[in-house]
Design an enzyme around this catalytic site. Structure first.
Site, PDB file in Angstrom:
ATOM      1  N   HIS A 189      11.297  -5.711  11.476  1.00 21.58           N
ATOM      2  CA  HIS A 189      12.376  -4.780  11.161  1.00 21.58           C
ATOM      3  C   HIS A 189      13.497  -5.439  10.349  1.00 21.58           C
ATOM      4  O   HIS A 189      14.661  -5.347  10.728  1.00 21.58           O
ATOM      5  CB  HIS A 189      12.969  -4.199  12.453  1.00 21.58           C
ATOM      6  CG  HIS A 189      12.013  -3.408  13.273  1.00 21.58           C
ATOM      7  ND1 HIS A 189      12.216  -3.138  14.619  1.00 21.58           N
ATOM      8  CD2 HIS A 189      10.825  -2.824  12.954  1.00 21.58           C
ATOM      9  CE1 HIS A 189      11.204  -2.423  15.073  1.00 21.58           C
ATOM     10  NE2 HIS A 189      10.352  -2.227  14.090  1.00 21.58           N
ATOM     11  N   VAL A 243       0.862  -1.173   0.000  1.00 20.85           N
ATOM     12  CA  VAL A 243       0.000   0.000   0.000  1.00 20.85           C
ATOM     13  C   VAL A 243       0.907   1.234   0.000  1.00 20.85           C
ATOM     14  O   VAL A 243       2.046   1.177   0.475  1.00 20.85           O
ATOM     15  CB  VAL A 243      -0.941  -0.006   1.231  1.00 20.85           C
ATOM     16  CG1 VAL A 243      -0.144   0.093   2.532  1.00 20.85           C
ATOM     17  CG2 VAL A 243      -1.988   1.097   1.151  1.00 20.85           C
TER      18      VAL A 243
END
Length: 524
Positions: A452, A86
């Site tokens: 991460h 997105v």
């Protein structure tokens, strides 16, 4: 299937955290044309994306690429590595927890050959960030988390910190502490101040020199010899297009998809590429290596009463602990989750408390010593890459011991008033799991990710054969091609890295403009 061609000064692959910044900054010059290519849809009308409280609903859905780890010898082999599909990338996906990087982390970068990425320079770029980064508002600080902060301070012997970023903006960082987090949001509406909200929404459909191609998947960087000339891509309608770059192609697709795209384009370790049927274009051994993460485990309790509902994103505070007195940085971090973060505990057979009666702590490893790699298993761009994080494989057992210590400290916090009064019982791993060996076994099997991934196109000095990019983010041995995202990190910063990625985007735009100005001077 038609093949259309478009030409711009710069082509940026990835409309995520760094790509949004670079697209905004480069198009501040009306004479510079930029095409930003994003694999996912526009976020401007997606309420569940823009409302930060709904972040969990975005994971593992249609807006998630849903990468998974390979079989792990010492850790959990069932981890979903969410990567956003997105506009805004992972800043439209995550909790927007925002820590400035530590001076000591950046000292390590410079020592590893990342000249120009010292603390003073990086902090100056962090000062430019457009996202609205503020401490969580008082109205969003519920009583249970306030009590947890008090107990964490008492149990761990650390100070309560009002604003973690105030300690790092001009100094070095902090050794330990607990308190409410700073995040990138609008405290009045609860909406995100993501990279797309801050950097793209104000200029999309306004700047004529910015083109944003959405739901368009790039599968190859194009070359003329050693010069990157553009990319080939497929639109959501299945149309093949070629997007040409007069000056540069910038990969900002993240620590998974930037190295993946390089390898699909023939840039990587030659023998590995040949093994999956890809003709090597440029032999560069470091692509996909040095894969890092912030692994975490979990401990869960059932509460005596319903968890308060006023919260920003169900994970509003943190605890940092320093065990190693020889290093000024914390080496153990905890989030508190006001929800049953139970994907892995359920898989291990643990039942979750009734909805609204669960609280968790997630001890994680700020500077994990384990290193993994990312690699292709096919030349088909539709096949996901293999992510082998090699969790808990560091030879000295540091990562494993960190999780064991974290579970013990979490229990100490839960046994300390006033947070103790909220606790009815420990659900997972349960009070019978006591020894270091038992805690390690549980902790590693229940381990998860803080989402991460980093380091897979790491930057380094010219003499470093393992470096993929130089300190100006240019891919070694090629022209007109840069990487600008968390994949270039030599090491993963101690705290959540979003601010570092935003600052990297800010600096990348400056480096691109500086190099363009130098080229103009040379041509005169």
């Amino acid at each position: 299937m038609s093949d259309q061609e478009h030409t711009y000064d710069y082509v940026i692959v990835g409309g995520g955290t760094a790509g949004s910044v670079i697209a905004n900054r480069l198009t501040e010059d009306p004479d510079t044309t930029v095409c930003l290519i994003e694999g996912g849809p526009d976020d401007r009308d997606l309420e569940h994306v823009l409302r930060l409280r709904d972040w969990l609903s975005v994971l593992d859905g249609e807006l998630d690429y849903g990468y998974r780890t390979t079989e792990q010898p010492n850790g959990n082999s069932h981890i979903l590595h969410s990567r956003a599909r997105v506009l805004g990338g992972c800043s439209s996906h995550n909790t927007l927890i925002s820590f400035r990087p530590f001076a000591e982390d950046l000292d390590e970068w410079v020592a590893a050959g990342a000249e120009g990425w010292d603390n003073a320079t990086v902090q100056s770029y962090a000062d430019r960030i457009k996202c609205n980064i503020v401490p969580i508002a008082e109205k969003d600080r519920n009583t249970m988390v306030r009590d947890w902060v008090s107990s964490a301070s008492e149990a761990a012997g650390v100070p309560v910190v009002e604003d973690f970023n105030a300690l790092t903006s001009h100094g070095g960082g902090f050794a330990d502490g607990t308190g409410f987090l700073s995040i990138a949001y609008d405290p009045y509406t609860g909406y995100r101040s993501s990279a797309s909200v801050a950097y793209l929404h104000p200029v999309m459909d306004v700047r004529e020199n910015l083109t944003v191609l959405l739901e368009t998947w790039v599968d190859k960087v194009l070359f003329d010899g050693d010069q990157a000339t553009g990319v080939s891509a497929t639109t959501k309608d299945g149309e093949r297009i070629t997007v040409q770059a007069r000056r540069e192609v910038v990969l900002a697709a993240g620590a998974v998809d930037s190295p993946r795209l390089l390898m699909l384009s023939g840039v990587g370790r030659a023998e590995d590429l040949e093994s999956v049927g890809i003709t090597p274009h440029h032999d560069l051994a470091g692509v996909g290596e040095n894969l890092q993460d912030h692994p975490e485990s979990i401990i869960m309790w059932e509460t005596n009463e319903r968890v308060p509902e006023n919260t920003v994103m169900d994970s509003d505070a943190a605890l940092f602990v320093r065990r190693d007195e020889s290093d000024p940085r914390p080496d153990l971090m905890f989030h508190i989750y006001q929800i049953p973060f139970d994907d892995n505990t359920k898989r291990l057979g643990y039942d979750s408390p009734e909805d609204g009666y669960a609280v968790c702590m997630t001890p994680n490893i700020p500077r994990s010593r384990s290193r993994g790699r990312l690699y292709l298993t096919s030349d088909d761009p539709r096949v996901q890459p293999a992510l082998d994080f090699r969790y808990f494989t560091d030879p000295d057992g540091y990562d494993e011991q960190t999780i064991v210590d974290g579970l013990k400290i979490a229990r100490e916090v839960a046994a300390t008033e006033p947070f103790k009064s909220w606790i009815k019982r420990e659900v997972a791993p349960g009070p019978k799991v006591r020894s270091d060996e038992e805690l390690s076994e549980y902790g590693r099997r229940a381990a998860h990710t803080v989402y991460h991934p980093a380091g897979t196109c790491r930057m380094g000095a010219a003499a470093d054969d393992g470096a993929v990019v130089d300190p100006r983010l240019r891919v070694r041995g090629l022209k007109g091609l840069r990487v600008a995202d968390a994949s270039v990190f030599p090491t993963l910063p101690t705290p959540n890295p979003m601010v570092m990625v935003l600052a990297l985007g800010e600096r990348a735009a400056d480096l691109i403009r500086q190099d363009r100005s130098a080229e103009k001077e040379e041509s005169r």
